[in-house]
Design a protein around this motif. Structure first.
Motif, PDB file in Angstrom:
ATOM      1  N   LYS A   1     -61.770  -8.453  37.822  1.00  0.00           N
ATOM      2  CA  LYS A   1     -61.745  -8.363  39.292  1.00  0.00           C
ATOM      3  C   LYS A   1     -60.897  -7.205  39.802  1.00  0.00           C
ATOM      4  CE  LYS A   1     -63.946 -12.324  39.807  1.00  0.00           C
ATOM      5  NZ  LYS A   1     -65.402 -12.251  39.963  1.00  0.00           N
ATOM      6  N   ASN A   2     -59.979  -6.694  38.968  1.00  0.00           N
ATOM      7  CA  ASN A   2     -59.079  -5.620  39.413  1.00  0.00           C
ATOM      8  C   ASN A   2     -59.444  -4.306  38.743  1.00  0.00           C
ATOM      9  OD1 ASN A   2     -57.423  -8.241  39.638  1.00  0.00           O
ATOM     10  ND2 ASN A   2     -56.280  -6.769  40.836  1.00  0.00           N
ATOM     11  N   PHE A   3     -59.292  -3.204  39.470  1.00  0.00           N
ATOM     12  CA  PHE A   3     -59.529  -1.911  38.812  1.00  0.00           C
ATOM     13  C   PHE A   3     -58.283  -1.487  38.051  1.00  0.00           C
ATOM     14  CE2 PHE A   3     -57.695  -0.158  42.800  1.00  0.00           C
ATOM     15  CZ  PHE A   3     -56.846   0.820  42.293  1.00  0.00           C
ATOM     16  N   ILE A   4     -58.514  -0.719  36.993  1.00  0.00           N
ATOM     17  CA  ILE A   4     -57.421  -0.125  36.213  1.00  0.00           C
ATOM     18  C   ILE A   4     -57.808   1.328  35.982  1.00  0.00           C
ATOM     19  CG2 ILE A   4     -56.097  -0.180  34.046  1.00  0.00           C
ATOM     20  CD1 ILE A   4     -57.080  -3.128  33.706  1.00  0.00           C
ATOM     21  N   ARG A   5     -56.905   2.245  36.330  1.00  0.00           N
ATOM     22  CA  ARG A   5     -57.181   3.671  36.095  1.00  0.00           C
ATOM     23  C   ARG A   5     -55.980   4.283  35.404  1.00  0.00           C
ATOM     24  NH1 ARG A   5     -56.843   9.061  38.236  1.00  0.00           N
ATOM     25  NH2 ARG A   5     -58.890  10.045  38.072  1.00  0.00           N
ATOM     26  N   ASP A   6     -56.183   4.845  34.214  1.00  0.00           N
ATOM     27  CA  ASP A   6     -55.113   5.599  33.585  1.00  0.00           C
ATOM     28  C   ASP A   6     -54.937   6.887  34.394  1.00  0.00           C
ATOM     29  OD1 ASP A   6     -53.529   7.289  31.910  1.00  0.00           O
ATOM     30  OD2 ASP A   6     -53.990   5.952  30.243  1.00  0.00           O
ATOM     31  N   GLY A   7     -53.697   7.184  34.754  1.00  0.00           N
ATOM     32  CA  GLY A   7     -53.422   8.359  35.593  1.00  0.00           C
ATOM     33  C   GLY A   7     -53.878   9.668  34.977  1.00  0.00           C
ATOM     34  N   ASP A   8     -54.161   9.681  33.668  1.00  0.00           N
ATOM     35  CA  ASP A   8     -54.673  10.930  33.074  1.00  0.00           C
ATOM     36  C   ASP A   8     -56.134  11.165  33.483  1.00  0.00           C
ATOM     37  OD1 ASP A   8     -56.275   9.327  31.477  1.00  0.00           O
ATOM     38  OD2 ASP A   8     -55.205   9.735  29.609  1.00  0.00           O
ATOM     39  N   GLY A   9     -56.742  10.186  34.152  1.00  0.00           N
ATOM     40  CA  GLY A   9     -58.095  10.351  34.691  1.00  0.00           C
ATOM     41  C   GLY A   9     -59.207  10.185  33.668  1.00  0.00           C
ATOM     42  N   LEU A  10     -58.845   9.842  32.444  1.00  0.00           N
ATOM     43  CA  LEU A  10     -59.870   9.765  31.406  1.00  0.00           C
ATOM     44  C   LEU A  10     -60.419   8.343  31.231  1.00  0.00           C
ATOM     45  CD1 LEU A  10     -61.019  12.043  29.809  1.00  0.00           C
ATOM     46  CD2 LEU A  10     -59.594  11.375  27.870  1.00  0.00           C
TER      47      LEU A  10
ATOM     48  N   PRO B   1     -43.321   9.112  33.709  1.00  0.00           N
ATOM     49  CA  PRO B   1     -42.926   8.864  35.106  1.00  0.00           C
ATOM     50  C   PRO B   1     -43.100  10.085  36.004  1.00  0.00           C
ATOM     51  CG  PRO B   1     -41.028   8.650  33.599  1.00  0.00           C
ATOM     52  CD  PRO B   1     -42.249   8.826  32.754  1.00  0.00           C
ATOM     53  N   SER B   2     -42.997  11.312  35.429  1.00  0.00           N
ATOM     54  CA  SER B   2     -43.109  12.510  36.274  1.00  0.00           C
ATOM     55  C   SER B   2     -44.517  12.660  36.851  1.00  0.00           C
ATOM     56  CB  SER B   2     -42.741  13.757  35.471  1.00  0.00           C
ATOM     57  OG  SER B   2     -43.698  13.958  34.459  1.00  0.00           O
ATOM     58  N   GLU B   3     -45.515  11.998  36.220  1.00  0.00           N
ATOM     59  CA  GLU B   3     -46.902  12.098  36.730  1.00  0.00           C
ATOM     60  C   GLU B   3     -47.152  11.125  37.885  1.00  0.00           C
ATOM     61  OE1 GLU B   3     -48.951  11.039  33.213  1.00  0.00           O
ATOM     62  OE2 GLU B   3     -48.620  12.970  32.255  1.00  0.00           O
ATOM     63  N   ALA B   4     -46.250  10.166  38.035  1.00  0.00           N
ATOM     64  CA  ALA B   4     -46.524   9.082  38.985  1.00  0.00           C
ATOM     65  C   ALA B   4     -46.063   9.424  40.397  1.00  0.00           C
ATOM     66  CB  ALA B   4     -45.856   7.797  38.491  1.00  0.00           C
ATOM     67  N   GLU B   5     -46.263  10.690  40.830  1.00  0.00           N
ATOM     68  CA  GLU B   5     -45.807  11.033  42.172  1.00  0.00           C
ATOM     69  C   GLU B   5     -46.756  10.457  43.233  1.00  0.00           C
ATOM     70  OE1 GLU B   5     -47.477  15.535  42.507  1.00  0.00           O
ATOM     71  OE2 GLU B   5     -45.613  15.267  41.365  1.00  0.00           O
ATOM     72  N   VAL B   6     -46.217  10.329  44.435  1.00  0.00           N
ATOM     73  CA  VAL B   6     -47.007   9.705  45.506  1.00  0.00           C
ATOM     74  C   VAL B   6     -48.113  10.676  45.933  1.00  0.00           C
ATOM     75  CG1 VAL B   6     -46.903   8.800  47.871  1.00  0.00           C
ATOM     76  CG2 VAL B   6     -45.031   8.335  46.265  1.00  0.00           C
ATOM     77  N   PRO B   7     -49.400  10.273  45.847  1.00  0.00           N
ATOM     78  CA  PRO B   7     -50.489  11.201  46.180  1.00  0.00           C
ATOM     79  C   PRO B   7     -50.666  11.362  47.689  1.00  0.00           C
ATOM     80  CG  PRO B   7     -51.386   9.078  45.504  1.00  0.00           C
ATOM     81  CD  PRO B   7     -49.896   8.964  45.365  1.00  0.00           C
ATOM     82  N   PHE B   8     -51.375  12.428  48.093  1.00  0.00           N
ATOM     83  CA  PHE B   8     -51.534  12.727  49.522  1.00  0.00           C
ATOM     84  C   PHE B   8     -52.313  11.642  50.264  1.00  0.00           C
ATOM     85  CE2 PHE B   8     -55.423  14.766  47.806  1.00  0.00           C
ATOM     86  CZ  PHE B   8     -56.385  14.341  48.708  1.00  0.00           C
ATOM     87  N   TRP B   9     -53.059  10.832  49.504  1.00  0.00           N
ATOM     88  CA  TRP B   9     -53.930   9.842  50.139  1.00  0.00           C
ATOM     89  C   TRP B   9     -53.301   8.439  50.181  1.00  0.00           C
ATOM     90  CZ3 TRP B   9     -54.501   6.571  46.070  1.00  0.00           C
ATOM     91  CH2 TRP B   9     -54.469   7.130  44.781  1.00  0.00           C
ATOM     92  N   SER B  10     -51.986   8.362  49.815  1.00  0.00           N
ATOM     93  CA  SER B  10     -51.369   7.036  49.665  1.00  0.00           C
ATOM     94  C   SER B  10     -51.364   6.226  50.967  1.00  0.00           C
ATOM     95  CB  SER B  10     -49.936   7.177  49.140  1.00  0.00           C
ATOM     96  OG  SER B  10     -49.167   7.889  50.073  1.00  0.00           O
ATOM     97  N   ASP B  11     -51.310   6.911  52.127  1.00  0.00           N
ATOM     98  CA  ASP B  11     -51.279   6.133  53.380  1.00  0.00           C
ATOM     99  C   ASP B  11     -52.677   5.958  53.992  1.00  0.00           C
ATOM    100  OD1 ASP B  11     -51.552   8.795  54.017  1.00  0.00           O
ATOM    101  OD2 ASP B  11     -50.157   8.759  55.690  1.00  0.00           O
TER     102      ASP B  11
ATOM    103  N   HIS C   1     -47.652   1.821  29.033  1.00  0.00           N
ATOM    104  CA  HIS C   1     -47.396   2.636  30.225  1.00  0.00           C
ATOM    105  C   HIS C   1     -46.064   2.239  30.855  1.00  0.00           C
ATOM    106  CE1 HIS C   1     -51.688   3.069  29.498  1.00  0.00           C
ATOM    107  NE2 HIS C   1     -51.685   4.154  30.259  1.00  0.00           N
ATOM    108  N   SER C   2     -45.429   3.221  31.523  1.00  0.00           N
ATOM    109  CA  SER C   2     -44.092   2.936  32.049  1.00  0.00           C
ATOM    110  C   SER C   2     -44.058   2.781  33.572  1.00  0.00           C
ATOM    111  CB  SER C   2     -43.139   4.059  31.647  1.00  0.00           C
ATOM    112  OG  SER C   2     -43.579   5.268  32.226  1.00  0.00           O
ATOM    113  N   HIS C   3     -45.037   3.393  34.275  1.00  0.00           N
ATOM    114  CA  HIS C   3     -45.022   3.370  35.736  1.00  0.00           C
ATOM    115  C   HIS C   3     -46.433   3.114  36.259  1.00  0.00           C
ATOM    116  CE1 HIS C   3     -41.237   5.346  35.055  1.00  0.00           C
ATOM    117  NE2 HIS C   3     -40.948   5.194  36.334  1.00  0.00           N
ATOM    118  N   GLY C   4     -46.493   2.680  37.506  1.00  0.00           N
ATOM    119  CA  GLY C   4     -47.822   2.472  38.065  1.00  0.00           C
ATOM    120  C   GLY C   4     -47.800   2.359  39.576  1.00  0.00           C
TER     121      GLY C   4
END
Ligand code: FAD
Ligand code: OAA
Length: 323
Positions: free
Chosen positions: A194-203, A83-93, A112-115
């Motif tokens: 039809k939907n994208f899925i991205r693991d937050g680790d970027g891999l 959950p600590s990685e799931a912070e709101v990014p600068f581009w969210s808006d 996964h616990s958050h998204g």
């Protein structure tokens, strides 16, 4: 293209490139508009670049050009184990409808616990590059295949050189701060995704496009190898299937490799080279790393502005600048 749009009739433009589509790094990219952070570029600048790029492509997406330009909207999820990685990014808006995923949505991803759920834009890269090339020609830009080994080769023929050589800048201008981050991806036929899925680790990521779904990926620093690695192909496929099991039935798997032109900051600056008594005006615009599509229009805007400054500096010594 932006230079031609911003400075119509005051310069003639020639594009020289060793390779064209489909043989560039940009052809390998997934083309998702999800920014990557450049640690040494101020965040407000990166946000401005992303916003300008998003606004520009959103307008194309909302026009009759969308399918030829290969620009479309895509909704999906970025997911996190911690959950600590799931912070709101600068581009969210800037992207559309950014929100935390609901508990019901998270049931699709038991590991996964958050998204974060949002809608963004995607470029179908080869289509977009061809569309840009067509627009360059319509704007009177001359296009030639040529490798430049030294910027001074261009001195007698051109007044201003704009250096957009990606990873090629390491050799061309000897930039040791620029390094490759090798990326291997698979392009598969799986039109039901039809939907994208991205693991937050970027891999690991799954990005549905117009003709294929891009499955990724790898990030291998200082690896210059452009040949696909079969073990990596299997690993990518397995990782993607564990997030989206329906991909087991994907067909027509093609493998692509690209070298992200990585740097702690995009090099977007003017330089005046001197040799003997001669001077050569250069505008650099390279080092976009893993996020070139996400910020391309914003950085082009800034590069075109720098070219405008060079043209102003030349005024008086020459009536019509050559790039
Ligand atoms: C696997 C992978 C996935 C990616 N996914 C995304 C994504 O989803 N979203 C995103 O925003 N970004 C993504 N990227 C990053 C993106 O691909 C790059 O940031 C971008 O393509 C860089 O563009 P460029 O024009 O600087 O470089 P390039 O596309 O490499 O173009 C450089 C051009 O310069 C020419 N050149 C180089 N040297 C010379 C020379 N000496 N003389 C003449 N011509 C020369 C080359 O032939 C080429 O045509 C991804 C990258 C990879 C590898
Ligand atoms: O990280 C991503 O989502 C895709 C990308 O930009 C890359 O692989 O460089």
């Amino acid at each position: 293209l932006r230079i031609a749009e911003v400075n119509p009739n005051c310069c003639s433009i020639t594009l020289l490139s060793e390779q064209f589509s489909p043989n560039t790094t940009s052809d390998v990219a997934a083309g998702m508009l999800i920014p990557h952070t450049y640690p040494d570029t101020p965040i407000h600048v990166q946000k401005q670049w992303f916003k300008e790029t998003f606004t520009y492509l959103f307008a194309i997406c909302n026009s009759a050009e969308a399918s030829e330009a290969g620009i479309h909207l895509v909704s999906g999820w970025q997911i996190f184990k911690n959950p600590s990685e799931a912070e709101v990014p600068f581009w969210s808006d800037v992207v559309l409808g950014f929100r935390p995923m609901s508990a019901a949505e998270m049931q699709k991803f038991p590991q996964h616990s958050h998204g974060q759920a949002f809608t963004t834009l995607k470029c179908d890269c080869p289509r977009y590059l061809l569309w840009l090339e067509k627009r360059l020609k319509a704007n009177g830009v001359q296009i030639h295949t040529r490798k430049v080994t030294d910027l001074w080769e261009l001195h007698n023929k051109y007044d201003i050189v704009v250096n957009c050589t990606g990873i090629g800048a390491r050799q061309l201008v000897g930039d040791e701060q620029l390094f490759p981050v090798r990326g291997q991806v698979l392009k598969v036929h799986a039109p039901w995704v039809k939907n994208f899925i991205r693991d937050g680790d970027g891999l690991t990521y799954i990005y549905p496009g117009i003709d294929s779904v891009t499955l990724g990926g790898t990030r291998e620093k200082e690896n210059w190898c452009l040949s696909p690695d079969p073990d990596t192909t299997k690993d990518i496929f397995d990782r993607c299937c564990s997030l989206e099991p329906s991909l087991q039935r994907a067909q027509d798997i093609r493998v692509k490799v690209g070298l992200r032109p990585s740097r702690s900051a995009v090099r977007l600056q003017k330089e005046v080279l001197s040799q003997g008594g001669a001077k050569l005006l250069v505008v650099h615009n390279y080092g976009h790393g893993a996020g070139g599509f996400s910020v391309h229009r914003g950085t082009a805007e800034e590069a075109a502005h720098l070219v405008g400054e060079c043209i102003a500096a030349l005024q008086g010594s020459s009536s019509r600048a050559k790039l």
